[in-house]
Scaffold this motif. Structure first.
Motif, mmCIF file in Angstrom:
data_model
loop_
_atom_site.group_PDB
_atom_site.id
_atom_site.type_symbol
_atom_site.label_atom_id
_atom_site.label_comp_id
_atom_site.label_asym_id
_atom_site.label_seq_id
_atom_site.Cartn_x
_atom_site.Cartn_y
_atom_site.Cartn_z
ATOM 1 N N ASP A 49 0.548 -1.137 -0.009
ATOM 2 C CA ASP A 49 -0.093 0.162 0.046
ATOM 3 C C ASP A 49 1.022 0.913 0.104
ATOM 4 O O ASP A 49 2.468 1.063 0.540
ATOM 5 C CB ASP A 49 -0.579 0.099 1.424
ATOM 6 N N LEU A 66 -12.942 10.630 -5.220
ATOM 7 C CA LEU A 66 -13.351 9.221 -5.352
ATOM 8 C C LEU A 66 -13.435 8.821 -6.806
ATOM 9 O O LEU A 66 -13.636 7.751 -7.608
ATOM 10 C CB LEU A 66 -15.041 9.323 -4.639
ATOM 11 N N CYS A 69 -10.117 8.218 -7.735
ATOM 12 C CA CYS A 69 -10.312 6.505 -7.563
ATOM 13 C C CYS A 69 -10.585 6.363 -9.011
ATOM 14 O O CYS A 69 -9.510 4.362 -8.764
ATOM 15 C CB CYS A 69 -10.488 6.131 -6.282
ATOM 16 N N ASN A 70 -11.769 6.236 -9.054
ATOM 17 C CA ASN A 70 -12.101 4.953 -9.620
ATOM 18 C C ASN A 70 -11.584 5.164 -11.344
ATOM 19 O O ASN A 70 -11.254 3.586 -11.897
ATOM 20 C CB ASN A 70 -14.332 5.361 -10.120
ATOM 21 N N THR A 73 -8.421 3.293 -11.074
ATOM 22 C CA THR A 73 -8.105 1.636 -10.832
ATOM 23 C C THR A 73 -8.800 1.119 -12.579
ATOM 24 O O THR A 73 -8.456 0.017 -12.837
ATOM 25 C CB THR A 73 -9.377 0.892 -10.334
ATOM 26 N N LYS A 80 -5.443 -1.187 -7.137
ATOM 27 C CA LYS A 80 -5.776 0.150 -7.773
ATOM 28 C C LYS A 80 -5.923 0.982 -6.676
ATOM 29 O O LYS A 80 -5.128 1.322 -6.112
ATOM 30 C CB LYS A 80 -6.843 -0.846 -5.929
ATOM 31 N N LEU A 82 -8.110 3.575 -3.317
ATOM 32 C CA LEU A 82 -9.501 3.878 -3.118
ATOM 33 C C LEU A 82 -8.980 4.738 -2.011
ATOM 34 O O LEU A 82 -7.820 5.352 -1.457
ATOM 35 C CB LEU A 82 -8.839 2.422 -1.582
ATOM 36 N N ARG A 84 -10.391 6.778 1.338
ATOM 37 C CA ARG A 84 -10.567 6.189 2.807
ATOM 38 C C ARG A 84 -10.395 6.430 3.898
ATOM 39 O O ARG A 84 -8.894 7.481 4.025
ATOM 40 C CB ARG A 84 -8.964 5.249 2.998
ATOM 41 N N VAL A 88 -5.764 8.343 -0.214
ATOM 42 C CA VAL A 88 -6.083 8.331 -0.481
ATOM 43 C C VAL A 88 -5.202 7.129 -0.490
ATOM 44 O O VAL A 88 -4.272 6.938 -0.585
ATOM 45 C CB VAL A 88 -5.579 8.689 -1.742
#
Length: 126
Positions: A49, A66, A69-70, A73, A80, A82, A84, A88
Motif C-alpha cells: 500500500d 472518489l 480513484c475509480n 483503478t 487499485k 481507494l 479511506r 487516498v
C-alpha cells in the motif's frame, strides 16, 4: 515462512531499513513510504500500500477524489486506488511462491504504485 517475514528479510539484505509496526512493515523506496501489511498465515498473498493524505492534493474534494480513484483503478488496472477517510490509498497485490525472488517482485510493486499515484496527481491537476 510468512510473506511479511520473507519481504523483511529481503529488504534487510538489500540494505533497506524496514520499520516493523503492529500489523505491517513500512519501507522507504525512492522517497516514498510503502506499507506491507501482514497477511496472516497466508504464505502466498503479498499486498503493498501507498498512502497520501487528501491534504496533499490542493482543492480536491472527497467526491472528486472518489471519481479519480475509480479512474485510476480502471485505467491503470494493475493497481487499485481507494478513498479511506482522509487519505487516498494505492494498493497492488500479487501471489508469491516460495521460490519467488522478492528482488523482482517488491520493486515492481513499488513502481506500479508510484505510477498510479502520479497518474492520480496528474488527473487531479486538470
Amino acid at each position: 515462512m510468512k510473506v511479511i517475514e520473507r519481504a523483511s528479510e529481503w529488504l534487510k539484505q538489500e540494505g533497506y531499513a524496514p520499520q516493523v509496526e503492529e500489523g505491517f512493515l513500512a519501507v522507504k523506496y525512492q522517497g516514498l513510504t510503502y506499507l506491507i501489511p501482514d497477511t496472516g498465515d497466508d504464505e502466498t498473498f503479498l499486498k503493498v500500500d501507498l498512502f497520501f493524505p487528501l491534504t496533499e492534493y490542493k482543492d480536491l474534494t472527497a467526491d472528486k477524489a472518489l471519481q479519480l480513484c475509480n479512474k485510476v483503478t480502471q485505467d491503470v488496472k494493475i493497481a487499485k486506488a481507494l478513498l479511506r477517510d482522509d487519505s487516498v490509498v494505492f494498493a497492488a497485490e500479487t501471489l508469491v511462491c516460495a521460490s519467488d525472488n522478492f528482488g523482482e517482485v517488491l520493486p515492481r510493486l513499488f513502481d506500479i504504485l508510484g505510477v498510479a499515484a502520479r497518474y492520480f496527481f496528474e488527473e487531479s491537476s486538470k
